[in-house]
Design a protein around this motif. Structure first.
Motif, PDB file in Angstrom:
ATOM      1  N   THR A 153       0.728  -1.142  -0.086  1.00 15.95           N
ATOM      2  CA  THR A 153      -0.128  -0.149  -0.126  1.00 15.95           C
ATOM      3  C   THR A 153       0.761   1.298  -0.027  1.00 15.95           C
ATOM      4  OG1 THR A 153      -1.856  -1.272   1.266  1.00 15.95           O
ATOM      5  CG2 THR A 153      -1.669   1.274   1.154  1.00 15.95           C
ATOM      6  N   TYR A 154       1.799   1.373   0.874  1.00 17.69           N
ATOM      7  CA  TYR A 154       2.964   2.379   1.099  1.00 17.69           C
ATOM      8  C   TYR A 154       3.389   2.671  -0.364  1.00 17.69           C
ATOM      9  CZ  TYR A 154       6.551   5.387   2.933  1.00 17.69           C
ATOM     10  OH  TYR A 154       7.513   6.356   2.868  1.00 17.69           O
ATOM     11  N   SER A 155       4.013   1.551  -0.976  1.00 16.24           N
ATOM     12  CA  SER A 155       4.630   1.551  -2.213  1.00 16.24           C
ATOM     13  C   SER A 155       3.763   2.265  -3.499  1.00 16.24           C
ATOM     14  CB  SER A 155       5.390   0.342  -2.747  1.00 16.24           C
ATOM     15  OG  SER A 155       6.265  -0.025  -1.642  1.00 16.24           O
ATOM     16  N   ARG A 156       2.412   1.561  -3.444  1.00 18.57           N
ATOM     17  CA  ARG A 156       1.510   1.923  -4.418  1.00 18.57           C
ATOM     18  C   ARG A 156       1.278   3.470  -4.430  1.00 18.57           C
ATOM     19  NH1 ARG A 156      -2.002  -1.604  -3.288  1.00 18.57           N
ATOM     20  NH2 ARG A 156      -3.476  -0.173  -2.041  1.00 18.57           N
ATOM     21  N   LEU A 157       1.056   4.032  -3.196  1.00 25.48           N
ATOM     22  CA  LEU A 157       0.501   5.414  -2.895  1.00 25.48           C
ATOM     23  C   LEU A 157       1.678   6.235  -3.162  1.00 25.48           C
ATOM     24  CD1 LEU A 157      -1.810   5.082   0.291  1.00 25.48           C
ATOM     25  CD2 LEU A 157      -2.462   5.320  -2.277  1.00 25.48           C
ATOM     26  N   LEU A 158       2.930   6.073  -2.649  1.00 24.32           N
ATOM     27  CA  LEU A 158       4.071   6.945  -2.909  1.00 24.32           C
ATOM     28  C   LEU A 158       4.487   6.867  -4.426  1.00 24.32           C
ATOM     29  CD1 LEU A 158       5.604   8.746  -0.801  1.00 24.32           C
ATOM     30  CD2 LEU A 158       7.301   7.026  -0.860  1.00 24.32           C
ATOM     31  N   GLY A 160       2.822   5.704  -6.881  1.00 22.12           N
ATOM     32  CA  GLY A 160       1.937   5.981  -8.100  1.00 22.12           C
ATOM     33  C   GLY A 160       1.755   4.784  -9.119  1.00 22.12           C
ATOM     34  N   PRO A 162      -0.018   1.274 -10.276  1.00 20.79           N
ATOM     35  CA  PRO A 162      -1.435   0.649  -9.939  1.00 20.79           C
ATOM     36  C   PRO A 162      -1.351  -0.869  -9.574  1.00 20.79           C
ATOM     37  CG  PRO A 162      -1.184   1.076 -12.263  1.00 20.79           C
ATOM     38  CD  PRO A 162       0.061   1.668 -11.299  1.00 20.79           C
ATOM     39  N   ARG A 164      -1.667  -3.962  -7.033  1.00 25.19           N
ATOM     40  CA  ARG A 164      -2.083  -4.408  -5.674  1.00 25.19           C
ATOM     41  C   ARG A 164      -1.010  -5.118  -4.651  1.00 25.19           C
ATOM     42  NH1 ARG A 164      -6.250  -5.780  -8.972  1.00 25.19           N
ATOM     43  NH2 ARG A 164      -8.237  -4.701  -8.729  1.00 25.19           N
ATOM     44  N   ARG A 245       8.280  12.324  -7.796  1.00 18.90           N
ATOM     45  CA  ARG A 245       7.461  13.778  -7.583  1.00 18.90           C
ATOM     46  C   ARG A 245       8.207  14.740  -8.303  1.00 18.90           C
ATOM     47  NH1 ARG A 245       4.801  10.511  -4.808  1.00 18.90           N
ATOM     48  NH2 ARG A 245       2.668  10.625  -3.862  1.00 18.90           N
TER      49      ARG A 245
END
Length: 255
Positions: A153-158, A160, A162, A164, A245
């Motif tokens: 989850t952390y990796s996916r959000l940070l 970007g 997509p 699971r 980013r």
């Protein structure tokens, strides 16, 4: 997730299942037998890090009995990422069209290999996923599940991405995908190695899909997970996220 649009994919070519080992003497025979039964057309490369328990010798015996089993002897324990990178290089040099990552301890079920290979007919990279519908885990303690889910989850959000199950290690690559990932620049290990390859694939525009798998906790031998591996993943994922980013803000391409 990148779906590749209307891209046409060529034939897959011969598959090589890469199995890194370090002290897997009790597991290597059974896992090789299961892989050979599940995908008899595929070859196997055992990448052994000079296991003190004699895994390398057992691997040589398996190779002597079966021409579809090869052994890559390495100098010592250098980590999962280094073992896979050496296996990828060996496979690419020998002309394999598909290269598969798979654990030696039975946590990745060889019987699910056909599902990954089928998915690769219309993708560049297929990930075996524990955290998508249909995926599951067996015999994991809650703290281990929390760590794995949290890392994904952390990796996916940070980052970007997509995906699971970003940290999963049951994967099938097309050879041209690996050739386009800049593997010479990869130095990460463990969780971090898997995250690194996944984010590189997404950034390079490759089609990445997930298929559900059942992950079973090893019954024999010791897990190679360590605090250092977790810390490395947290630090590097954070650094990659900041860099990503900054690149987007400045209009730069990913490094």
């Amino acid at each position: 997730m990148n779906d590749g649009g209307q891209r046409r994919y060529g034939p897959l070519g011969k598959a090589l299942v890469i199995i890194p080992t370090y002290n897997e003497a009790e597991n290597i025979g059974p896992i090789v037998s299961r892989v050979r039964a599940a995908v008899p057309e595929a070859d196997i490369l055992i990448a052994d890090d000079n296991s003190p328990d004699g895994t390398g010798k057992l691997a040589d015996e398996l190779a002597a009995e079966d021409g579809q089993v090869q052994v890559l002897h390495r100098k010592g324990k250098e980590g999962l990422g280094a073992a896979y990178l050496a296996g990828f290089q060996w496979g690419l040099e020998h002309g394999y069209g598909v290269l598969v990552e798979m654990d030696a301890d039975g946590s990745h079920q060889p019987e699910e290999l056909p599902r990954l290979l089928t998915g690769l007919k219309s993708a560049d990279l297929v990930l075996g996923s524990r955290w998508m519908p249909g995926g599951r885990i067996v015999n994991w303690p809650k703290n281990r599940e929390f760590l794995s889910r949290g890392a994904s989850t952390y990796s996916r959000l940070l980052l970007g991405v997509p995906i699971r199950d970003v940290t999963g290690g049951f994967r099938a690559f097309r050879a041209e995908t690996l050739e386009g990932l800049g593997l010479a620049a990869v130095s990460s290990q463990g969780y971090c190695f898997q995250i690194d390859l996944a984010r590189r694939a997404i950034e390079a525009g490759f089609t990445v899909v997930e298929v559900p798998i059942t992950f079973v906790e090893r019954e024999v031998g010791d897990s190679k997970m360590s605090k250092d591996i977790v810390v490395e993943a947290l630090w590097k994922v954070t650094a990659w996220g900041v860099e990503s980013r900054a690149n987007r803000l400045l209009g730069r391409k990913p490094s």
